[in-house]
Design a protein around this motif. Structure first.
Motif: not given
Length: 240
Positions: A32-33, A128-132, A134-138, A141-147
């Motif tokens: 996305i960068v 929201t677009i960038i953060i989600t 980044l979380l999706s690429d890594k 999204t299912s981790t605690l900090y991701g949630k």
């Protein structure tokens, strides 16, 4: 000739995006960068490759609608149940704190009240677009900090929708309280209509539509653009 020029410009933008994204990928950075850098480079402020401004702007709005739709797919409201207190407290706290500080600084710099409000609101929300993305690429999204991060974003987005509904008519209407109430009423009615249609029509229909991946993709994009157009018809932004 106009269509050919537009086709050439879009082709150049895509080629630039591919090259820059490959470089970004080589540097092990989020793609996305690369997309953002591509937009900056082809803009009038740098290479000035875009001449069909109105047509490209239409494509840009369509892209925003699709991106936000994809973002919405990753923002499951059920996450609020798991990390509700943390998400609500941190989300609202950050918004209130940032708005107050940004508004105060804007007023000290000499901006009008309306402009200061826009600046404060713009600075108070995360992308929201960038953060989600980044979380999706890594795959986080299912981790605690991701949630927690997604819950934080959901709270922010709900507040952002409410604020966008209210301030969208500030510049043209003197009676702000009445127009805000009217806008909120229309917005809530639209949201209620969307929920009803989703529950009684969309959900049963997708059982048969999902049998074809191609039809499901077409149906999903059509539903996203239909909602964006409906909200835009009633005076709201397509982002809502």
């Amino acid at each position: 000739m106009v269509a050919l020029n537009l086709f050439t410009e879009v082709s150049l933008i895509i080629i630039f995006a591919v090259v820059i994204s490959m470089l970004i990928r080589f540097l092990k950075q989020p793609l996305i960068v690369g997309y953002i850098l591509t937009g900056i480079l082809v803009s009038p402020y740098f290479l000035d490759l875009v001449k069909s401004v109105e047509s490209i702007e239409a494509f840009a709005k369509m892209g925003i609608a699709v991106l936000l739709f994809m973002t919405g797919l990753n923002l499951n409201p059920k996450i609020i149940k798991e990390v509700g207190k943390v998400a609500v407290i941190t989300g609202l706290g950050q918004i209130i704190f940032t708005v107050i500080v940004a508004f105060s600084i804007s007023k000290l710099l000499g901006f009008s009240t309306l402009t200061a409000i826009y600046i404060a609101v713009a600075l108070s929300f995360s992308s929201t677009i960038i953060i989600t993305k980044l979380l999706s690429d890594k795959g986080d999204t299912s981790t605690l900090y991701g949630k927690i991060a997604i819950g934080f974003l959901i709270v922010q987005d709900l507040v952002a929708i409410l604020i966008l509904i209210i301030i969208s008519s500030f510049s043209s209407v003197s009676n702000l309280s009445s127009i805000a109430t009217q806008k909120i009423g229309i917005g809530l009615a639209l949201l209620a209509g969307v929920l009803l249609v989703s529950f009684f029509i969309i959900r049963p229909a997708t059982k048969s539509i999902a049998k074809s991946q191609e039809l499901l993709l077409l149906f999903s994009v059509g539903w996203a653009f239909a909602l964006a157009s409906a909200f835009n018809f009633f005076g709201f932004s397509i982002e809502i």
